[in-house]
Design a protein around this motif. Structure first.
Motif, mmCIF file in Angstrom:
data_model
loop_
_atom_site.group_PDB
_atom_site.id
_atom_site.type_symbol
_atom_site.label_atom_id
_atom_site.label_comp_id
_atom_site.label_asym_id
_atom_site.label_seq_id
_atom_site.Cartn_x
_atom_site.Cartn_y
_atom_site.Cartn_z
ATOM 1 N N ASP A 186 0.869 -1.169 0.000
ATOM 2 C CA ASP A 186 0.000 0.000 0.000
ATOM 3 C C ASP A 186 0.909 1.224 0.000
ATOM 4 O O ASP A 186 1.697 1.400 0.929
ATOM 5 N N LEU A 187 0.814 2.051 -1.013
ATOM 6 C CA LEU A 187 1.727 3.188 -1.133
ATOM 7 C C LEU A 187 1.585 4.191 0.003
ATOM 8 O O LEU A 187 2.448 5.025 0.206
ATOM 9 N N ASN A 188 0.508 4.106 0.765
ATOM 10 C CA ASN A 188 0.324 5.020 1.882
ATOM 11 C C ASN A 188 0.868 4.461 3.197
ATOM 12 O O ASN A 188 0.696 5.056 4.240
ATOM 13 N N LYS A 189 1.510 3.302 3.145
ATOM 14 C CA LYS A 189 2.061 2.694 4.350
ATOM 15 C C LYS A 189 3.566 2.507 4.194
ATOM 16 O O LYS A 189 4.088 2.437 3.095
ATOM 17 N N ASP A 190 4.240 2.406 5.345
ATOM 18 C CA ASP A 190 5.680 2.172 5.339
ATOM 19 C C ASP A 190 5.964 0.782 4.789
ATOM 20 O O ASP A 190 5.215 -0.156 5.042
ATOM 21 N N GLY A 191 7.068 0.651 4.036
ATOM 22 C CA GLY A 191 7.403 -0.643 3.460
ATOM 23 C C GLY A 191 8.897 -0.911 3.383
ATOM 24 O O GLY A 191 9.337 -1.754 2.628
ATOM 25 N N LEU A 192 9.679 -0.188 4.167
ATOM 26 C CA LEU A 192 11.125 -0.348 4.156
ATOM 27 C C LEU A 192 11.564 -1.002 5.458
ATOM 28 O O LEU A 192 11.200 -0.555 6.550
ATOM 29 N N TYR A 193 12.331 -2.086 5.330
ATOM 30 C CA TYR A 193 12.795 -2.832 6.489
ATOM 31 C C TYR A 193 14.319 -2.904 6.468
ATOM 32 O O TYR A 193 14.916 -3.116 5.417
ATOM 33 N N ILE A 194 14.917 -2.736 7.626
ATOM 34 C CA ILE A 194 16.356 -2.881 7.794
ATOM 35 C C ILE A 194 16.598 -4.190 8.530
ATOM 36 O O ILE A 194 16.025 -4.424 9.604
ATOM 37 N N ILE A 195 17.419 -5.051 7.955
ATOM 38 C CA ILE A 195 17.770 -6.320 8.586
ATOM 39 C C ILE A 195 19.141 -6.114 9.225
ATOM 40 O O ILE A 195 20.112 -5.809 8.530
ATOM 41 N N ALA A 196 19.193 -6.260 10.547
ATOM 42 C CA ALA A 196 20.419 -5.900 11.261
ATOM 43 C C ALA A 196 20.816 -6.960 12.283
ATOM 44 O O ALA A 196 19.975 -7.645 12.863
#
Length: 144
Positions: free
Chosen positions: A58-68
């Motif tokens: 959904d373009l109105n929601k966050d979608g970036l994840y950092i794997i750490a």
């Protein structure tokens, strides 16, 4: 607040996988990503970024994840290399998947990588069939 999870980082997939492919990125150094993450409050002294996941449903929601990887946990366990740590954990690296809120994905990519490429091919194309580009052209965007 972190919650426990039991899943693995794998190949990108979505509900129907109508388009699949590969991605690659270049960074002359990790300073761009590190600085971007510091600006949003990510503890770059404790956490070592070893992956990025982009999932946009959904373009109105966050979608970036950092794997750490938690460096302090690795050091407390007495390991100096990822190979040592992986061996001590049954051939796996225990990581945390952080959802990044409030940062447009394209902004983090632009500030973090020198080059970034994603190639997707439609599902109906026979697998491993080379796509031979025989011409190039332009499309001008004027809004949808």
């Amino acid at each position: 607040m972190a919650i426990e999870a039991d899943e693995y980082v794998g190949k990108a997939n979505v509900q129907y996988d109508d388009w699949t492919g590969t991605a690659a990125a270049d960074s002359s150094d990790m300073a761009g990503l590190t600085e971007s993450l510091k600006k949003i409050g990510f503890d770059t002294d404790r956490w070592s970024v070893i992956g990025i996941e982009i999932y946009q449903a959904d373009l109105n929601k966050d979608g970036l994840y950092i794997i750490a990887l938690d460096r302090t946990a690795m050091q407390r366990a007495g390991h100096k290399t990822l190979d040592e740590y992986s061996s001590a954990n049954g051939g796996e690296l225990p990581v945390t998947n952080f959802l990044v809120h409030g940062v447009p994905t394209v902004d983090l990519i632009a500030s973090s990588f020198k080059r970034f490429a994603v190639n997707l091919v439609a599902r109906h194309v026979p697998r491993d069939t080379p796509l031979h580009i025989v011409s190039r052209d332009d499309i001008n965007y004027s809004g949808l």
